[in-house]
Design a protein around this motif. Structure first.
Motif, PDB file in Angstrom:
ATOM      1  N   TYR A 159      46.101  15.725 -37.314  1.00 37.15           N
ATOM      2  CA  TYR A 159      46.112  16.450 -35.925  1.00 37.15           C
ATOM      3  C   TYR A 159      47.406  16.000 -35.367  1.00 37.15           C
ATOM      4  O   TYR A 159      47.918  14.925 -35.308  1.00 37.15           O
ATOM      5  CB  TYR A 159      44.958  15.563 -35.247  1.00 37.15           C
ATOM      6  CG  TYR A 159      45.042  16.266 -33.753  1.00 37.15           C
ATOM      7  CD1 TYR A 159      44.352  17.323 -33.301  1.00 37.15           C
ATOM      8  CD2 TYR A 159      45.249  15.295 -32.605  1.00 37.15           C
ATOM      9  CE1 TYR A 159      44.697  17.676 -31.918  1.00 37.15           C
ATOM     10  CE2 TYR A 159      45.221  15.761 -31.334  1.00 37.15           C
ATOM     11  CZ  TYR A 159      45.106  17.017 -31.099  1.00 37.15           C
ATOM     12  OH  TYR A 159      44.959  17.341 -29.807  1.00 37.15           O
ATOM     13  N   ASN A 160      48.015  16.976 -34.592  1.00 41.27           N
ATOM     14  CA  ASN A 160      49.297  16.716 -33.802  1.00 41.27           C
ATOM     15  C   ASN A 160      48.905  17.170 -32.333  1.00 41.27           C
ATOM     16  O   ASN A 160      48.644  18.316 -31.908  1.00 41.27           O
ATOM     17  CB  ASN A 160      50.196  17.800 -34.397  1.00 41.27           C
ATOM     18  CG  ASN A 160      50.660  17.401 -35.834  1.00 41.27           C
ATOM     19  OD1 ASN A 160      51.459  16.474 -36.290  1.00 41.27           O
ATOM     20  ND2 ASN A 160      50.425  18.248 -36.839  1.00 41.27           N
ATOM     21  N   LEU A 161      49.297  15.845 -31.541  1.00 39.21           N
ATOM     22  CA  LEU A 161      48.829  16.357 -29.997  1.00 39.21           C
ATOM     23  C   LEU A 161      50.149  17.406 -29.437  1.00 39.21           C
ATOM     24  O   LEU A 161      49.546  18.210 -28.612  1.00 39.21           O
ATOM     25  CB  LEU A 161      49.005  14.913 -29.272  1.00 39.21           C
ATOM     26  CG  LEU A 161      48.783  14.873 -27.927  1.00 39.21           C
ATOM     27  CD1 LEU A 161      47.214  15.511 -27.703  1.00 39.21           C
ATOM     28  CD2 LEU A 161      48.932  13.632 -27.461  1.00 39.21           C
ATOM     29  N   ALA A 162      51.164  17.126 -29.941  1.00 34.13           N
ATOM     30  CA  ALA A 162      52.153  17.950 -29.557  1.00 34.13           C
ATOM     31  C   ALA A 162      53.199  18.503 -30.683  1.00 34.13           C
ATOM     32  O   ALA A 162      54.199  17.605 -31.174  1.00 34.13           O
ATOM     33  CB  ALA A 162      52.965  17.702 -28.444  1.00 34.13           C
ATOM     34  N   CYS A 163      52.798  19.385 -31.537  1.00 33.56           N
ATOM     35  CA  CYS A 163      53.363  19.660 -32.619  1.00 33.56           C
ATOM     36  C   CYS A 163      54.785  20.198 -32.412  1.00 33.56           C
ATOM     37  O   CYS A 163      55.199  21.209 -31.855  1.00 33.56           O
ATOM     38  CB  CYS A 163      52.734  20.639 -33.694  1.00 33.56           C
ATOM     39  SG  CYS A 163      53.214  21.100 -35.198  1.00 33.56           S
ATOM     40  N   GLU A 164      55.865  19.252 -33.302  1.00 40.93           N
ATOM     41  CA  GLU A 164      57.192  19.677 -33.107  1.00 40.93           C
ATOM     42  C   GLU A 164      57.636  20.823 -34.036  1.00 40.93           C
ATOM     43  O   GLU A 164      58.442  21.564 -33.389  1.00 40.93           O
ATOM     44  CB  GLU A 164      58.116  18.618 -33.507  1.00 40.93           C
ATOM     45  CG  GLU A 164      57.879  17.127 -32.851  1.00 40.93           C
ATOM     46  CD  GLU A 164      58.615  16.037 -33.568  1.00 40.93           C
ATOM     47  OE1 GLU A 164      59.055  16.194 -34.440  1.00 40.93           O
ATOM     48  OE2 GLU A 164      58.261  14.945 -32.775  1.00 40.93           O
ATOM     49  N   GLU A 165      56.803  21.190 -34.830  1.00 41.98           N
ATOM     50  CA  GLU A 165      57.031  22.379 -35.651  1.00 41.98           C
ATOM     51  C   GLU A 165      56.609  23.702 -34.859  1.00 41.98           C
ATOM     52  O   GLU A 165      56.969  24.987 -35.561  1.00 41.98           O
ATOM     53  CB  GLU A 165      56.456  22.374 -37.073  1.00 41.98           C
ATOM     54  CG  GLU A 165      56.941  21.195 -37.877  1.00 41.98           C
ATOM     55  CD  GLU A 165      56.196  20.945 -39.287  1.00 41.98           C
ATOM     56  OE1 GLU A 165      55.508  22.139 -39.702  1.00 41.98           O
ATOM     57  OE2 GLU A 165      56.102  20.006 -39.970  1.00 41.98           O
ATOM     58  N   HIS A 166      55.579  23.504 -34.050  1.00 44.55           N
ATOM     59  CA  HIS A 166      55.203  24.799 -33.372  1.00 44.55           C
ATOM     60  C   HIS A 166      55.080  24.772 -31.869  1.00 44.55           C
ATOM     61  O   HIS A 166      54.122  24.849 -31.191  1.00 44.55           O
ATOM     62  CB  HIS A 166      53.721  24.995 -33.930  1.00 44.55           C
ATOM     63  CG  HIS A 166      53.406  24.965 -35.283  1.00 44.55           C
ATOM     64  ND1 HIS A 166      52.861  24.075 -36.328  1.00 44.55           N
ATOM     65  CD2 HIS A 166      54.004  26.006 -36.182  1.00 44.55           C
ATOM     66  CE1 HIS A 166      52.871  24.223 -37.623  1.00 44.55           C
ATOM     67  NE2 HIS A 166      53.659  25.632 -37.438  1.00 44.55           N
ATOM     68  N   GLU A 167      56.148  24.388 -31.511  1.00 51.29           N
ATOM     69  CA  GLU A 167      56.624  24.586 -30.005  1.00 51.29           C
ATOM     70  C   GLU A 167      55.825  23.689 -29.092  1.00 51.29           C
ATOM     71  O   GLU A 167      55.325  24.125 -28.041  1.00 51.29           O
ATOM     72  CB  GLU A 167      56.595  26.008 -29.595  1.00 51.29           C
ATOM     73  CG  GLU A 167      57.516  26.821 -30.179  1.00 51.29           C
ATOM     74  CD  GLU A 167      57.324  28.456 -29.803  1.00 51.29           C
ATOM     75  OE1 GLU A 167      56.519  28.711 -28.901  1.00 51.29           O
ATOM     76  OE2 GLU A 167      58.183  29.210 -30.240  1.00 51.29           O
ATOM     77  N   GLY A 168      55.339  22.538 -29.762  1.00 53.11           N
ATOM     78  CA  GLY A 168      54.772  21.787 -28.831  1.00 53.11           C
ATOM     79  C   GLY A 168      53.135  21.939 -28.940  1.00 53.11           C
ATOM     80  O   GLY A 168      52.461  21.248 -27.754  1.00 53.11           O
TER      81      GLY A 168
END
Length: 220
Positions: A159-168
């Motif tokens: 889980y990514n809280l603010a994914c760097e790969e997908h514009e946050g």
């Protein structure tokens, strides 16, 4: 025979009976003695059950048996929890369950072979975006929409809280996708009895309106 001799003889008789029937000599029957022994055994066996439950046996505490010994854990999380998650869940391996809704959106650019899929929690209405391989998307037989219930998936991933790969965006990068329940269609059906209360109300309204006009004409 003297009284002393009688007492000695009586004591010898009682001792002989006691040696042959030890449970009867003192007024205790064999059945009562067995019940007492069984009660003592039951009491000794019941003591371990009174211990407090271990935290490892707590409800909802699920751990992946195949987990390697590193800093990642597999949390059986609810989608509603991720919708309001903080940094605690960021970069953690989670497992969620939900209905696939909408449609799959293929990723463009350098991520060919992957798509976005939205998982929705039917109880809370919360949703989470999942990035999964197109091979996993093909497992989904139906997406949820009006008149349709989508496939229910179990997804494990990071889980990514603010994914760097997908514009946050907040998302899950799926590592494993399993279909737990197939989707199905449930089109709306016309049920006449559902309209019965409304029809009765209309008839009563027309009757009262006619009665009102009739009473007004009679009053002239």
């Amino acid at each position: 025979m003297s009284s002393v001799a009688c007492c000695v003889l009586l004591a010898l008789c009682v001792g002989a009976v006691a040696s042959v029937f030890p449970n009867v000599a003192w007024g205790v029957s064999s059945g009562a003695q067995e019940q007492q022994d069984a009660g003592d055994q039951d009491g000794s066996q019941a003591e371990p059950e009174a211990q407090e439950p271990s935290a490892l046996n707590a409800e909802g505490n699920t751990i992946n048996d195949g987990q390697v010994s590193d800093n990642s854990f597999l949390y059986d999380a609810a989608i509603a929890d991720l919708a309001g998650a903080d940094s605690y869940y960021d970069k953690q391996t989670v497992q969620v369950r939900g209905e696939a809704v909408g449609e799959a959106i293929r990723l463009t650019g350098g991520e060919k072979g992957f798509s976005w899929v939205t998982l929705r929690d039917g109880d809370s209405g919360s949703s989470v975006s999942v990035v999964m391989a197109n091979s996993d998307v093909q497992k989904i037989d139906m997406f949820g929409a009006y008149g349709k219930t989508g496939s229910r998936l179990r997804v494990q991933g990071v889980y990514n809280l603010a994914c760097e790969e997908h514009e946050g965006e907040s998302d899950i990068h799926a590592a494993a996708v399993t279909v737990e329940e197939a989707g199905f269609a449930h089109p709306d059906r016309f049920v006449a009895r559902d309209f019965a209360p409304g029809a009765i109300a209309v008839v009563m309204g027309l009757f009262l309106m006619a009665l009102f006009f009739y009473a007004r004409e009679r009053a002239r």
